[in-house]
Design an enzyme around this catalytic site. Structure first.
Site, PDB file in Angstrom:
ATOM      1  N   ALA A  20       0.837  -1.202   0.000  1.00 47.05           N
ATOM      2  CA  ALA A  20       0.000   0.000   0.000  1.00 47.05           C
ATOM      3  C   ALA A  20       0.875   1.256   0.000  1.00 47.05           C
ATOM      4  O   ALA A  20       0.919   2.016   0.963  1.00 47.05           O
ATOM      5  CB  ALA A  20      -0.974  -0.017   1.169  1.00 47.05           C
ATOM      6  N   GLY A  21       1.610   1.445  -1.103  1.00 47.23           N
ATOM      7  CA  GLY A  21       2.328   2.711  -1.313  1.00 47.23           C
ATOM      8  C   GLY A  21       1.319   3.711  -1.863  1.00 47.23           C
ATOM      9  O   GLY A  21       0.114   3.612  -1.570  1.00 47.23           O
ATOM     10  N   GLY A  24      -1.072   1.728  -4.492  1.00 40.96           N
ATOM     11  CA  GLY A  24      -1.791   0.686  -3.751  1.00 40.96           C
ATOM     12  C   GLY A  24      -2.748   1.321  -2.756  1.00 40.96           C
ATOM     13  O   GLY A  24      -3.887   0.876  -2.573  1.00 40.96           O
ATOM     14  N   ALA A 136      -0.228   9.570  -8.200  1.00 38.62           N
ATOM     15  CA  ALA A 136      -0.400   9.604  -6.743  1.00 38.62           C
ATOM     16  C   ALA A 136       0.964   9.658  -6.083  1.00 38.62           C
ATOM     17  O   ALA A 136       1.924   9.080  -6.581  1.00 38.62           O
ATOM     18  CB  ALA A 136      -1.163   8.370  -6.273  1.00 38.62           C
ATOM     19  N   ARG A 138       2.904  10.288  -1.903  1.00 39.52           N
ATOM     20  CA  ARG A 138       2.603  10.265  -0.470  1.00 39.52           C
ATOM     21  C   ARG A 138       3.259  11.427   0.247  1.00 39.52           C
ATOM     22  O   ARG A 138       4.417  11.737   0.008  1.00 39.52           O
ATOM     23  CB  ARG A 138       3.106   8.948   0.142  1.00 39.52           C
ATOM     24  N   LYS A 193       4.200   2.061 -21.769  1.00 41.31           N
ATOM     25  CA  LYS A 193       4.551   2.707 -20.503  1.00 41.31           C
ATOM     26  C   LYS A 193       6.053   2.574 -20.273  1.00 41.31           C
ATOM     27  O   LYS A 193       6.718   3.499 -19.806  1.00 41.31           O
ATOM     28  CB  LYS A 193       3.741   2.085 -19.357  1.00 41.31           C
ATOM     29  N   ASN A 197       8.741   5.515 -19.504  1.00 37.97           N
ATOM     30  CA  ASN A 197       9.565   5.469 -18.288  1.00 37.97           C
ATOM     31  C   ASN A 197      11.052   5.418 -18.617  1.00 37.97           C
ATOM     32  O   ASN A 197      11.864   6.037 -17.923  1.00 37.97           O
ATOM     33  CB  ASN A 197       9.166   4.284 -17.393  1.00 37.97           C
ATOM     34  N   ASN A 211       9.916  16.368 -13.887  1.00 44.72           N
ATOM     35  CA  ASN A 211       9.807  15.959 -15.293  1.00 44.72           C
ATOM     36  C   ASN A 211       9.900  17.152 -16.257  1.00 44.72           C
ATOM     37  O   ASN A 211      10.596  17.099 -17.264  1.00 44.72           O
ATOM     38  CB  ASN A 211       8.476  15.233 -15.538  1.00 44.72           C
ATOM     39  N   SER A 264       8.803   8.649 -10.227  1.00 44.74           N
ATOM     40  CA  SER A 264       8.901   7.631  -9.178  1.00 44.74           C
ATOM     41  C   SER A 264      10.371   7.278  -8.909  1.00 44.74           C
ATOM     42  O   SER A 264      10.751   7.018  -7.770  1.00 44.74           O
ATOM     43  CB  SER A 264       8.103   6.390  -9.577  1.00 44.74           C
TER      44      SER A 264
HETATM   45  O1  KPL Z   1       5.280   7.018 -14.677  1.00 46.03           O
HETATM   46  C1  KPL Z   1       5.984   7.952 -14.361  1.00 46.03           C
HETATM   47  C2  KPL Z   1       6.845   7.768 -13.183  1.00 46.03           C
HETATM   48  O2  KPL Z   1       7.202   8.737 -12.527  1.00 46.03           O
HETATM   49  O3  KPL Z   1       7.178   6.601 -12.888  1.00 46.03           O
HETATM   50  C3  KPL Z   1       6.010   9.195 -15.198  1.00 46.03           C
HETATM   51  C4  KPL Z   1       5.139   8.994 -16.430  1.00 46.03           C
HETATM   52  C5  KPL Z   1       7.406   9.511 -15.611  1.00 46.03           C
HETATM   53  C6  KPL Z   1       5.390  10.350 -14.485  1.00 46.03           C
HETATM   54  O4  KPL Z   1       6.167  10.874 -13.474  1.00 46.03           O
END
Ligand code: KPL
Length: 310
Positions: A20-21, A24, A136, A138, A193, A197, A211, A264
Site C-alpha cells: 500500500a504505497g 496501492g 499519486a 505520499r 509505458k 519510463n 519531469n 517515481s
Molecule cells: O510514470 C511515471 C513515473 O514517474 O514513474 C512518469 C510517467 C514519468 C510520471 O512521473
C-alpha cells in the site's frame, strides 16, 4: 444486457492489497468504498491502518484491516500486487499459502520482467496486469495525494485469465472512481509505458529535477532521439512496431502533462530507496541484447542510476 450482466455483484468481491504505497493506497481507499479491502504487510505494527486520501474533491479517510503476509488467514480471492517491481515475486511467495485455485492476481508493477517472472511461477492462477497513468504520491506513509487523474488498463497475462473477468474488474474500478478499461493486449500497454519510463525516469534521477525541467538540459536533449531509437527497435522486435519520432512525441506530451511531477525513480533516489531501473532501462537493455541489438544509451543510464543507488 451484457454490460448489465457484468456489473451484477459477484460473490467474494473482497480485495487483498499487497504493497500500500501511493498507488496501492489509492486503490485501497477507493475500492473500500464498495467492498471489503484488506491490506497485507510484512511486519504490521497494528491490526488496522488509517489511510487518508486527498484529491481535488476533498479528503477522505478509511481505516482498513492489515494482515501479516506470512501468517495463516482466510483465503484470498482477488489480490492486487502493488509492490515495487523487484518485490512482486517475493511478496507473492509470502502469501501463496492463502491463494485458491481461482484466485485472480492483478499485477501493477512498473517496467517489464517482473510480470513474466510471476506468470512463469504462478501459471496455475489467473494473472492480469494493470497499468495506470493515475498520479499519486505520499506526503507521509498514510497520507496519499491523488495528484492527477489518469486512465488504467487491465488485461489478461495468461490463459487462465480472461478478458471477460478483466472487464468486470475494470467496471468495479470505474465504480470506485478510477477510470479503467480492459484490453486484450495488455503487453502492448506495458511496452508503451516502459518506453515513456525509459525516456523520463532515469534522466530525472540523474539530473535531480521534476519531469518538466528535463527539456532545459542538454544531457537530456542530446540523448533522447537515440534513446527513442533504441526503444523503438526493441518494441518493433517485441511485436509492437513504432518509430523513434512517434515515441519522442509521446515522451514530450507526457513531460508537459506531468511537468511538476517528481518521477517515481527520483522519489526513490531522494528517499534512499532502491530504484526500479532494472525493470525499466535494464529490461530494455537485456531484451535488446537477447535479440542481438545493443542499447548503449539505455545501458549508460542504468549505470548512472545504479551509481546513485546500487
Ligand atoms: O510514470 C511515471 C513515473 O514517474 O514513474 C512518469 C510517467 C514519468 C510520471 O512521473
Amino acid at each position: 444486457m451484457g454490460h448489465l450482466a457484468m456489473t451484477q455483484p459477484t460473490p467474494h468481491e473482497d480485495w487483498h492489497i499487497l504493497g500500500a504505497g501511493a498507488l496501492g493506497g489509492l486503490w485501497a481507499v477507493r475500492l473500500s468504498q464498495l467492498m471489503p479491502v484488506y491490506l497485507l504487510a510484512r511486519n504490521p505494527t497494528s491490526p488496522s491502518r488509517a489511510l487518508h486520501l486527498q484529491d481535488q474533491q476533498g479528503s477522505q479517510s478509511r481505516t482498513l484491516p492489515v494482515e501479516p503476509i506470512n501468517a495463516p488467514g482466510a483465503p484470498i480471492r482477488q489480490l492486487l500486487v502493488a509492490t515495487k517491481s523487484y518485490d512482486a515475486l517475493p511478496a507473492l511467495q509470502a502469501v501463496s499459502h492463502r491463494l485458491l485455485p481461482n484466485t485472480a492476481i492483478y499485477l501493477m508493477q512498473n517496467g517489464l520482467g517482473s510480470q513474466e517472472a510471476v506468470v512463469r511461477q504462478y501459471s496455475r492462477y489467473p494473472i492480469y496486469a494493470v497499468t495506470t497513468t493515475e498520479g499519486a504520491n505520499r506526503r507521509s506513509p498514510d497520507e496519499i495525494i491523488h495528484a492527477g487523474r489518469g486512465q488504467s488498463w487491465i488485461g489478461p497475462l495468461n490463459e487462465r485469465a480472461s478478458l471477460a473477468r478483466a472487464n468486470v474488474t475494470a467496471c468495479r474500478f470505474r465504480e470506485a472512481g478510477l477510470e479503467s478499461q480492459a484490453t486484450p493486449d495488455i503487453r502492448h500497454r506495458l511496452w508503451l509505458k516502459l518506453a515513456i519510463n525509459c525516456a523520463i525516469n532515469p534522466f530525472t534521477a540523474v539530473l535531480n529535477c521534476p519531469n518538466g525541467e528535463l527539456i532545459h538540459y542538454a544531457f537530456f536533449n542530446e540523448r533522447l532521439p537515440a534513446l527513442c531509437e533504441e526503444v523503438a527497435q526493441a518494441m518493433s522486435l517485441a511485436g509492437y512496431p513504432t518509430t523513434a519520432t512517434a515515441l519522442q512525441t509521446q515522451v514530450q506530451e507526457v513531460i508537459s502533462g506531468t511537468a511538476a511531477n517528481i518521477s517515481s525513480m527520483l522519489q526513490d533516489i531522494r528517499a534512499g530507496r532502491r530504484t526500479e531501473i532494472d525493470a525499466i532501462n535494464g529490461y530494455l537493455v537485456q531484451f535488446s541484447q537477447a535479440q542481438g541489438l545493443q542499447a548503449p544509451i539505455n545501458e549508460d543510464l542504468v549505470q548512472r542510476v545504479l551509481a546513485l543507488h546500487p
